[in-house]
Design a protein around this motif. Structure first.
Motif, mmCIF file in Angstrom:
data_model
loop_
_atom_site.group_PDB
_atom_site.id
_atom_site.type_symbol
_atom_site.label_atom_id
_atom_site.label_comp_id
_atom_site.label_asym_id
_atom_site.label_seq_id
_atom_site.Cartn_x
_atom_site.Cartn_y
_atom_site.Cartn_z
ATOM 1 N N UNK A 139 0.829 -1.198 0.000
ATOM 2 C CA UNK A 139 0.000 0.000 0.000
ATOM 3 C C UNK A 139 0.866 1.251 0.000
ATOM 4 N N UNK A 140 0.223 2.350 -0.380
ATOM 5 C CA UNK A 140 0.884 3.651 -0.312
ATOM 6 C C UNK A 140 0.205 4.477 0.782
ATOM 7 N N UNK A 141 0.798 5.601 1.120
ATOM 8 C CA UNK A 141 0.283 6.440 2.202
ATOM 9 C C UNK A 141 -1.005 7.167 1.848
ATOM 10 N N UNK A 181 10.447 4.281 -7.884
ATOM 11 C CA UNK A 181 11.235 3.913 -6.700
ATOM 12 C C UNK A 181 12.723 4.257 -6.800
ATOM 13 N N UNK A 182 13.400 3.843 -7.883
ATOM 14 C CA UNK A 182 14.846 4.078 -7.983
ATOM 15 C C UNK A 182 15.310 3.963 -9.422
ATOM 16 N N UNK A 183 16.104 4.925 -9.853
ATOM 17 C CA UNK A 183 16.632 4.910 -11.212
ATOM 18 C C UNK A 183 17.570 3.721 -11.435
ATOM 19 N N UNK A 184 17.996 3.072 -10.372
ATOM 20 C CA UNK A 184 18.905 1.930 -10.491
ATOM 21 C C UNK A 184 18.166 0.600 -10.675
ATOM 22 N N UNK A 185 16.907 0.646 -11.072
ATOM 23 C CA UNK A 185 16.194 -0.568 -11.431
ATOM 24 C C UNK A 185 15.811 -0.464 -12.909
ATOM 25 N N UNK A 192 4.592 -0.135 3.154
ATOM 26 C CA UNK A 192 5.060 -1.450 3.575
ATOM 27 C C UNK A 192 5.773 -2.141 2.425
ATOM 28 N N UNK A 193 6.222 -3.355 2.677
ATOM 29 C CA UNK A 193 6.878 -4.143 1.642
ATOM 30 C C UNK A 193 8.356 -3.846 1.520
ATOM 31 N N UNK A 194 8.982 -4.497 0.553
ATOM 32 C CA UNK A 194 10.428 -4.377 0.356
ATOM 33 C C UNK A 194 10.871 -2.955 0.021
ATOM 34 N N UNK A 195 9.985 -2.163 -0.584
ATOM 35 C CA UNK A 195 10.320 -0.786 -0.959
ATOM 36 C C UNK A 195 9.739 0.237 0.010
ATOM 37 N N UNK A 196 9.417 -0.181 1.228
ATOM 38 C CA UNK A 196 8.834 0.720 2.216
ATOM 39 C C UNK A 196 9.639 2.012 2.295
ATOM 40 N N UNK A 197 8.958 3.120 2.242
ATOM 41 C CA UNK A 197 9.447 4.499 2.297
ATOM 42 C C UNK A 197 9.952 5.021 0.950
#
Length: 167
Positions: A12-14, A54-58, A124-129
């Motif tokens: 989920x997101x905030x 999430x991240x430019x490194x993916x 939540x989850x692996x990418x939390x925050x």
């Protein structure tokens, strides 16, 4: 709270993305090019594509930056803002190594307020925050004209829908 998946696992997101027709929420983000603070008013009068990820490194995130760099480069009065919580140095390195010059890299790494205001921070989850994959298109008057919360984080956004919202 948006419900999306990350590798098939529910997360989920905030919150939710801004509504079409609303004024785009203001923000303070750090520019990767010179570490300056940028806000929505710095882009006043321009049409904006907020490419959030999430991240430019993916792989998928990197591809979204490349694709928007290519597809939006010929559009009049349009800026593509690529927004993540990556360190500014990583974003600048990526664009320099790829020769990408038609995007503005901004990061929410300092306080996370952009992610909260736009409802895209993972709860939540692996990418939390980190920030979820989403696109928000804003017209030259600061009004939201298109949003997409990508339902599976590992998939690319619908580039055509986002760019067609500028027509």
């Amino acid at each position: 709270m948006a419900k999306v998946t990350l590798g098939g696992t529910p997360v989920t997101t905030v919150g939710e993305l801004p509504n079409v027709g609303d004024s785009a929420p203001d923000f303070k983000l750090t520019a990767s090019s010179d570490m300056s603070t940028k806000s929505l008013s710095d882009f006043e009068g321009h049409r904006l594509v907020l490419n959030i990820f999430p991240s430019v490194d993916t792989g998928v995130c990197a591809q979204s930056v490349r694709t928007f760099n290519e597809k939006a480069s010929g559009l009049d009065n349009t800026k593509v803002l690529c927004i993540s919580k990556d360190l500014p140095f990583a974003m600048e390195r990526f664009c320099a190594s790829e020769g990408l010059e038609n995007v503005v890299n901004l990061t929410d790494y300092k306080d996370g307020n952009f992610g909260k205001a736009y409802g895209v921070t993972f709860n939540d989850g692996a990418f939390e925050s980190l920030l979820s994959r989403a696109v928000v298109v804003v017209d030259a008057n600061g009004k939201v004209v298109h949003t997409e919360q990508v339902p599976e984080t590992g998939e690319e956004p619908n580039y055509e829908d986002a760019l067609n919202a500028l027509s």
